[in-house]
Structures are given as C-alpha cells and as structure tokens.
Design an enzyme around this catalytic site. Structure first.
Site, PDB file in Angstrom:
ATOM      1  N   PRO A  19      11.319  33.530 -53.096  1.00  0.00           N
ATOM      2  CA  PRO A  19      10.291  32.524 -52.828  1.00  0.00           C
ATOM      3  C   PRO A  19       9.997  32.518 -51.333  1.00  0.00           C
ATOM      4  CG  PRO A  19      12.434  31.486 -53.229  1.00  0.00           C
ATOM      5  CD  PRO A  19      12.627  32.956 -53.425  1.00  0.00           C
ATOM      6  N   MET A  20       8.720  32.546 -50.962  1.00  0.00           N
ATOM      7  CA  MET A  20       8.367  32.495 -49.533  1.00  0.00           C
ATOM      8  C   MET A  20       7.075  31.706 -49.332  1.00  0.00           C
ATOM      9  SD  MET A  20       9.217  36.194 -47.832  1.00  0.00           S
ATOM     10  CE  MET A  20       8.767  37.248 -49.203  1.00  0.00           C
ATOM     11  N   GLN A  73       9.783  27.336 -57.838  1.00  0.00           N
ATOM     12  CA  GLN A  73      10.850  26.780 -57.008  1.00  0.00           C
ATOM     13  C   GLN A  73      10.507  25.366 -56.558  1.00  0.00           C
ATOM     14  OE1 GLN A  73      11.915  27.547 -52.872  1.00  0.00           O
ATOM     15  NE2 GLN A  73      13.882  28.321 -53.582  1.00  0.00           N
ATOM     16  N   CYS A 101      16.903  25.665 -48.083  1.00  0.00           N
ATOM     17  CA  CYS A 101      15.931  25.677 -46.980  1.00  0.00           C
ATOM     18  C   CYS A 101      16.462  24.868 -45.788  1.00  0.00           C
ATOM     19  CB  CYS A 101      14.602  25.105 -47.442  1.00  0.00           C
ATOM     20  SG  CYS A 101      13.386  25.113 -46.113  1.00  0.00           S
ATOM     21  N   LYS A 139      19.110  28.111 -55.599  1.00  0.00           N
ATOM     22  CA  LYS A 139      19.213  28.996 -54.430  1.00  0.00           C
ATOM     23  C   LYS A 139      19.928  28.241 -53.322  1.00  0.00           C
ATOM     24  CE  LYS A 139      16.366  32.130 -51.627  1.00  0.00           C
ATOM     25  NZ  LYS A 139      15.951  31.505 -50.381  1.00  0.00           N
ATOM     26  N   GLY A 199      19.539  38.340 -48.456  1.00  0.00           N
ATOM     27  CA  GLY A 199      19.771  38.302 -47.016  1.00  0.00           C
ATOM     28  C   GLY A 199      19.920  39.672 -46.410  1.00  0.00           C
ATOM     29  N   ASP A 200      18.950  40.024 -45.562  1.00  0.00           N
ATOM     30  CA  ASP A 200      18.987  41.278 -44.796  1.00  0.00           C
ATOM     31  C   ASP A 200      18.856  42.524 -45.657  1.00  0.00           C
ATOM     32  OD1 ASP A 200      19.303  39.628 -42.646  1.00  0.00           O
ATOM     33  OD2 ASP A 200      21.402  40.109 -42.278  1.00  0.00           O
ATOM     34  N   ARG A 223      11.948  39.009 -46.461  1.00  0.00           N
ATOM     35  CA  ARG A 223      11.186  39.559 -45.332  1.00  0.00           C
ATOM     36  C   ARG A 223      10.827  41.028 -45.527  1.00  0.00           C
ATOM     37  NH1 ARG A 223      15.251  38.064 -40.835  1.00  0.00           N
ATOM     38  NH2 ARG A 223      16.563  38.503 -42.638  1.00  0.00           N
TER      39      ARG A 223
END
Ligand code: FMN
Length: 315
Positions: A19-20, A73, A101, A139, A199-200, A223
């Site tokens: 989700p972004m 979400q 968040c 999350k 993550g990453d 990302r």
C-alpha cells in the site's frame, strides 16, 4: 516457487504490491498486476473518511474486475466506527489494518504504528472483521519506540488474522536504518499464519534473498515499484529460473503509457498524482531535471501523453 495462501485466497506467486499513498491508485495497481504482482493493496484509507465519503476517498476506494485480489488498507482505532463501514469493507477480497504508519498525521490520531502501543485495539479490530467473515491481514513494524513484535505477532494470530506483514523497523526509525530482516526470520516460526516480509526489496535478487534467508511466505515491494512496475516481471522470472531479465528504458516508458491509458479507462483524473508518478519514470535520463519541470507544467492528460510519446520515439 513458493505460493502464498491468505485465508481462502490462493495467490499465484509470493509477490505483493505494498500500500502506498498517492501511488497505488487503481490504474497503477493494474499496471503492477500486469507485470506479475499477485496481490495489491489500496493506499491507506481512514475509516471515518469512508463514512463521510468525499471524492478523494471514493477515488482511493475505486476498484475494477481486473483489480483482484485486492486488499483495502484501513487506518483507524475505533471498533465502533469499524462496525459502521463493514458493508463497504465486505466488497473487497480482504482488509488490511495499518498498524505500521509512522506519520504524525496518523499517529496523533492513535492510529497506524501508534496501535503497536495498544495491541488490544488491533485485536478488537481483527475480531470484528473476522466475526464478519472478512479475510484480514495486519501490517506492522517492530514496535513504536520499543521492539514488541513477537508479542504483537502472537496477539494478531490469536485474534484470528489470516496473515501479517512485517516491515522490520521501529516506527521511530522511519527509513533511517536498514530493514532488520532477522526479525522477519524470528517472527516467522513464532506464528502459523503466513508472514509477508517488507522492507528494502529493491531488486529481484533481494526478493529471493528475503524469501530464502528469512523463510517468509511472501515479499511486499513498495519503493522498488515506484517508477518501475516491471520489477515484478523481473523478480518473477528470477524466482522461477534464477535468470536475470533486463528491460529497456523504453519498455518502462511503455508501462507508464499503459498507466495513462488505464487512468483514462478508470476515469482517474488526478493530474498532480499522474505527473508525480510520471516523473519517477524519467529519473536518471539525460536532462531529467529539465524534463521533469516541463512535465510538471502540463494541465491535461493529452499533454502528458504527447510528452511520453515523444520521449519514447527518441532514438
Ligand atoms: C510513497 C509511500 C507511501 C506509503 N504509503 C503507505 C500506506 O499507505 N500504507 C502503509 O502501510 N505503508 C505505506 N508505505 C510504506 C510501504 O508500504 C513499505 O512498508 C515501506 O516503504 C518499506 O518497503 P520498501 O523498502 O519496499 O519501500 C508507503 C511508502 C512510500 C514510499
């Protein structure tokens, strides 16, 4: 290749689009799905805002037949408010509770990662959703200021959630330290529900590495998918064959042109978001800063389409 099953939902591969905010709108989710993302989430949507639906919220909640399986979400902390939006939530394949968040705008309302300080609220929310037969994921981060992830993960499982996603940083860490994948590895055997690592993961190699080194059931990409939806195609190929596939700059521009076409189909007309996303596709090309400024001036979808057609036509 590993498969991932969340409740009754069987996913075709373990790759998940995160989700972004301002990124994972309907047309962008469709582009990432075409590239191979097996599951996608809406950007976070505030529960009270769903009740007083404004156009922006309605746009964030928009979906279509080819946008499945989809998780909506939610951010919130009030079981009473959650009860009121159950009919809306039931329209989605699953609901994800945002308990990660770190943004002040969210935590000052005691939502997002702030919930990690009061896990009972997470438990209450899961129970309401599960009582209504809604497939539920949560999350989380490692904790707010203090790492309490093992306790939280067990509470989430016990409350009846179908899966959890772990972005292994404290809320107070933002992105300042590398994601601590060792905590995904520790959480995984502590619960029986699927654990999605996040993550990453910025490359296909990192997707495989996360799956192999932590034992997680799925990999969520955030990302790495901004301006590069084809990361899903490359990662899928890499998971299947161990071979690296490269796509050209023009292939990527073609993916953005598809996004523009889908935006039209979906009547997604937020030009600021479209231009912002478009700017991520031209990062790194000669004269990118000037091109970006040019892009930001446009006032219509047609101008943006012409701009990308020209970029793609250049030798
Ligand atoms: C632009 C942007 C918007 C985000 N919005 C959300 C969101 O709405 N909900 C959420 O749970 N996480 C959100 N995140 C966090 C990501 O889902 C993800 O957990 C985090 O970026 C780590 O993954 P990555 O290293 O693959 O980026 C956002 C991240 C970015 C970069």
């Amino acid at each position: 290749m590993k498969t991932l099953k969340i409740g009754k939902i069987e996913l075709k591969n373990p790759l998940v689009l995160a989700p972004m905010v301002d990124i994972t709108n309907l047309p962008y989710r469709l582009v990432c799905r075409k590239a191979g993302a097996a599951l996608a989430y809406t950007e976070m949507i505030n529960v009270p805002a769903m009740i007083h639906t404004n156009p922006k919220t309605l746009q964030m909640m928009q979906t279509s037949k080819d946008d499945s399986p989809l998780g909506i979400q939610i951010t919130g902390n009030n079981p009473h408010e959650l009860e009121k939006v159950l009919p809306i939530l039931k329209k989605y394949d699953l609901v994800d509770i945002n308990a990660g968040c770190p943004s002040e705008r969210i935590t000052e309302n005691e939502s997002g990662s702030c919930l990690l300080n009061s896990p009972k609220k997470i438990v209450e929310m899961i129970k309401i959703l599960r009582k209504n037969n809604i497939t539920t994921t949560v999350k989380i981060r490692l904790g707010f200021k203090k790492n309490n992830v093992l306790e939280i993960a067990k509470m989430i499982e016990k409350a009846g959630a179908d899966a959890l996603t772990l972005h292994p940083r404290l809320a107070t860490q933002g992105y300042d330290v590398p994601a601590q994948w060792e905590w995904i590895k520790k959480v995984k055997p502590s619960v029986k529900i699927p654990v999605i690592g996040c993550g990453d993961v910025l490359s296909p190699e990192q997707a495989l590495e996360m799956l192999e080194t932590t034992g997680c059931d799925g990999v969520m990409i955030a990302r790495g998918a901004i301006g590069d939806p084809l990361i899903f195609k490359r990662a899928l190929e890499y998971l299947k064959t161990g071979k690296k596939t490269e796509f050209s700059f023009k292939d990527n521009i073609a993916a953005f042109q598809d996004y523009l076409k889908l935006s039209k189909r979906c009547k997604f007309e937020d030009l600021a978001i479209i231009k912002h996303l478009g700017s991520k596709f031209i990062k790194g090309i000669p004269g990118a800063a000037k091109k970006r400024n040019e892009l930001m001036q446009f006032k219509s979808l047609k101008e943006i389409e012409d701009f990308f057609r020209e970029i793609k036509a250049k030798p």
